[in-house]
Design a protein around this motif. Structure first.
Motif, PDB file in Angstrom:
ATOM      1  N   GLY A  12      -7.535  -4.031  97.169  1.00 22.43           N
ATOM      2  CA  GLY A  12      -6.091  -4.315  97.274  1.00 22.43           C
ATOM      3  C   GLY A  12      -5.844  -5.777  97.633  1.00 22.43           C
ATOM      4  N   GLY A  13      -4.674  -6.263  97.260  1.00 19.12           N
ATOM      5  CA  GLY A  13      -4.351  -7.678  97.448  1.00 19.12           C
ATOM      6  C   GLY A  13      -4.449  -8.167  98.887  1.00 19.12           C
ATOM      7  N   SER A  14      -4.027  -7.334  99.854  1.00 19.47           N
ATOM      8  CA  SER A  14      -4.045  -7.815 101.235  1.00 19.47           C
ATOM      9  C   SER A  14      -5.482  -8.033 101.723  1.00 19.47           C
ATOM     10  N   HIS A 121       2.208  -8.007 104.160  1.00 18.62           N
ATOM     11  CA  HIS A 121       1.780  -8.206 102.779  1.00 18.62           C
ATOM     12  C   HIS A 121       2.685  -7.584 101.732  1.00 18.62           C
ATOM     13  N   GLY A 122       3.382  -6.513 102.075  1.00 16.27           N
ATOM     14  CA  GLY A 122       4.216  -5.925 101.017  1.00 16.27           C
ATOM     15  C   GLY A 122       4.643  -4.523 101.355  1.00 16.27           C
ATOM     16  N   THR A 123       3.883  -3.542 100.895  1.00 13.59           N
ATOM     17  CA  THR A 123       4.327  -2.160 101.100  1.00 13.59           C
ATOM     18  C   THR A 123       4.268  -1.750 102.572  1.00 13.59           C
ATOM     19  N   ASN A 174       0.618 -16.735  99.573  1.00 11.82           N
ATOM     20  CA  ASN A 174      -0.743 -16.427  99.133  1.00 11.82           C
ATOM     21  C   ASN A 174      -1.291 -17.624  98.351  1.00 11.82           C
ATOM     22  N   ARG A 208      -1.586   2.247  91.403  1.00 12.58           N
ATOM     23  CA  ARG A 208      -0.705   3.115  92.170  1.00 12.58           C
ATOM     24  C   ARG A 208       0.633   3.175  91.459  1.00 12.58           C
ATOM     25  N   SER A 281       7.812  -2.835  92.785  1.00 13.46           N
ATOM     26  CA  SER A 281       8.053  -3.788  93.871  1.00 13.46           C
ATOM     27  C   SER A 281       6.779  -4.598  94.035  1.00 13.46           C
ATOM     28  N   GLU A 282       6.936  -5.859  94.413  1.00 16.16           N
ATOM     29  CA  GLU A 282       5.765  -6.745  94.498  1.00 16.16           C
ATOM     30  C   GLU A 282       6.155  -7.885  95.427  1.00 16.16           C
ATOM     31  N   SER A 283       5.538  -7.926  96.595  1.00 18.18           N
ATOM     32  CA  SER A 283       5.973  -8.950  97.554  1.00 18.18           C
ATOM     33  C   SER A 283       5.579 -10.341  97.105  1.00 18.18           C
ATOM     34  N   PHE A 284       4.500 -10.447  96.363  1.00 16.62           N
ATOM     35  CA  PHE A 284       4.037 -11.753  95.894  1.00 16.62           C
ATOM     36  C   PHE A 284       3.490 -11.628  94.461  1.00 16.62           C
ATOM     37  N   GLY A 285       2.435 -10.824  94.305  1.00 18.26           N
ATOM     38  CA  GLY A 285       1.822 -10.684  92.972  1.00 18.26           C
ATOM     39  C   GLY A 285       0.596 -11.572  92.841  1.00 18.26           C
ATOM     40  N   LEU A 286      -0.361 -11.349  93.746  1.00 22.32           N
ATOM     41  CA  LEU A 286      -1.578 -12.177  93.746  1.00 22.32           C
ATOM     42  C   LEU A 286      -2.316 -12.107  92.402  1.00 22.32           C
TER      43      LEU A 286
HETATM   44  O1  GMT Z   1       1.499  -3.745  99.799  1.00 19.20           O
HETATM   45  C1  GMT Z   1       0.643  -3.303  99.040  1.00 19.20           C
HETATM   46  O2  GMT Z   1       0.834  -2.699  97.994  1.00 19.20           O
HETATM   47  C2  GMT Z   1      -0.741  -3.512  99.420  1.00 19.20           C
HETATM   48  C3  GMT Z   1      -1.154  -4.890  99.206  1.00 19.20           C
HETATM   49  C4  GMT Z   1      -2.565  -4.705  98.825  1.00 19.20           C
HETATM   50  O3  GMT Z   1      -3.392  -4.638  99.729  1.00 19.20           O
HETATM   51  O4  GMT Z   1      -2.781  -4.547  97.629  1.00 19.20           O
HETATM   52  O5  GMT Z   1      -0.473  -5.624  98.173  1.00 19.20           O
HETATM   53  C5  GMT Z   1       0.503  -6.510  98.624  1.00 19.20           C
HETATM   54  O6  GMT Z   1      -0.146  -7.665  99.125  1.00 19.20           O
HETATM   55  C6  GMT Z   1      -0.620  -8.585  98.156  1.00 19.20           C
HETATM   56  C7  GMT Z   1      -1.301  -9.736  98.916  1.00 19.20           C
HETATM   57  O7  GMT Z   1      -0.425 -10.366  99.776  1.00 19.20           O
HETATM   58  C8  GMT Z   1       0.536  -9.071  97.307  1.00 19.20           C
HETATM   59  O8  GMT Z   1       0.091 -10.017  96.355  1.00 19.20           O
HETATM   60  C9  GMT Z   1       1.139  -7.859  96.574  1.00 19.20           C
HETATM   61  O9  GMT Z   1       2.279  -8.310  95.862  1.00 19.20           O
HETATM   62  C10 GMT Z   1       1.548  -6.804  97.574  1.00 19.20           C
HETATM   63  N1  GMT Z   1       1.898  -5.568  96.837  1.00 19.20           N
HETATM   64  C11 GMT Z   1       3.147  -5.101  96.783  1.00 19.20           C
HETATM   65  O10 GMT Z   1       4.084  -5.638  97.341  1.00 19.20           O
HETATM   66  C12 GMT Z   1       3.334  -3.871  95.979  1.00 19.20           C
END
Ligand code: GMT
Length: 378
Positions: A12-14, A121-123, A174, A208, A281-286
């Protein structure tokens, strides 16, 4: 500095961001202690100045769920004390910010104060955090952190909107490491995947629901109807089976390749013509940033932090969530004009450079310093 990094060790991105941050800081001479339940996916080789402390939640017949939070808190206390950490930097609020608060309180009883920085990070905010099952604890833990960062302006605003936040949230974007993520000639891969010179579209995620991978497939179907093309689906996750069913029902099994989790994702991005990120939804989109660093323009939804990364009409296009028609017509427009595609490739790289790790790491260092300076023995 001696820094403890707590994160999810998965793809996962975080977890990816936290691991790359730790590795980057270690290269700059800091001592980094990863505290996770498994070796982080991106910590695959020996790195100087990095240490790994595994959290193992003991199983016992009484427990339906092994008590991970308790084991993590104990491990944090242990590592802070015996490795003499200056601060704890936890990634993803649930449960890490809460557990760090407990660890901090335990350490105080032993005469030791350790500041805690939480990165949202986002969700942890947008989906899970706002759920009533977690919300009061998330809000409390954010307010009790000594420093809080968010990975985009959009996430900062959403956090303030959803919760009663009593402290400043610093936006630290990021980042991307250009030593790894850059275009390279992978013609042999290209020939294997697209033997007749088909266009290659790429999607990377953890499959997901929030990623709306089915939209990536539906967009691809419309592109494929007009332009010879292939779709690479990289990653894996809970929606995999449904996605395979969708490919079958559309008769696209030969055109869509499920490649599973890949370590060298940059080598596959290097053969891509377009990257698809149709997330809900996507807080950043790494993953989109990684594609842009490899000179791949992005077709994405217009949600969360994505417009801060993918610039509409410059590095790719943004459409409303679920608007498969618009995403497909934007993709076709780009793929049908070689001149436009080449320009967007260059623009994507230029925009990715705004998020160069070399610029972002000093921002984290400066923030750590500020938090340390204002932290008093409480
Ligand atoms: O919030 C999540 O879905 C989990 C997280 C992960 O661990 O994959 O993703 C979020 O954090 C990333 C790193 O900062 C961001 O690039 C993603 O946009 C973010 N995912 C969402 O917001 C869905």
């Amino acid at each position: 500095m001696r820094i403890g990094i707590v994160c999810y060790p998965t793809y996962g991105g975080s977890g990816v961001l936290a691991t790359e941050l730790g590795i980057g800081l270690a290269r700059r001479g800091h001592e980094i202690h990863f505290i996770t339940y498994r070796q982080p996916a991106r910590l695959t080789s020996f790195q100087e100045n990095t240490f790994y402390h595994e959290v193992s939640a003991t199983d016992y017949p009484l427990f339906e769920y092994p008590p991970y939070d308790t084991a993590l808190a104990s491990k944090m206390v242990d590592v802070v004390r015996y490795e003499n950490l200056d601060l704890l930097h936890v990634h993803y609020a649930i449960p890490h910010a809460t557990v760090a608060y407990i660890a901090k309180k335990i350490l105080l009883t032993k005469g030791r104060y350790v500041p805690v920085i939480t990165t949202l990070h986002g969700t942890d905010i947008t989906l899970v955090g706002t759920n009533n099952a977690f919300a009061p604890v998330v809000e409390f833990s954010i307010n009790k952190s000594d420093g809080v960062t968010a990975v985009s302006e959009s996430l900062r605003k959403q956090t303030i909107e959803y919760f009663d936040i009593q402290r400043d949230i610093e936006v630290i974007y990021n980042f991307i490491d250009f030593e790894r993520f850059k275009w390279s000639n992978k013609d042999h891969f290209k020939k294997a995947i697209a033997p007749n010179g088909e266009r290659i579209l790429v999607h990377v995620s953890n499959f997901r629901k929030v990623k709306r991978v089915e939209d990536a497939i539906l967009v691809f179907k419309k592109v494929h109807d007009r332009i010879p093309s292939k779709l690479l689906l990289i990653g894996d996750g809970p929606e995999r089976h449904n996605l395979e069913e969708l490919c079958r029902s559309l008769g696209l099994c030969d055109e869509i390749r499920f490649l599973g989790k890949q370590d060298a994702v940059e080598e596959l991005l290097a053969i891509g013509d377009l990257f698809l990120m149709p997330s809900q939804s996507e807080s950043f989109g790494l993953a989109a940033l990684e594609a842009m660093a490899c000179e791949v323009p992005v077709i994405s939804s217009n949600t969360g932090g994505l417009p801060e990364v993918n610039i509409h009409g410059v590095t790719g296009f943004l459409s409303e969530v679920g608007d498969v028609e618009s995403m497909a017509s934007n993709a076709i427009r780009l793929l049908e004009s070689e001149t436009m595609l080449q320009q967007f490739r260059k623009n994507a790289l230029a925009q990715a450079k705004e998020f160069d790790i070399q610029n972002i790491l000093p921002q984290y260092e400066a923030y750590y310093q500020r938090v340390l300076e204002r932290s008093v023995f409480k």
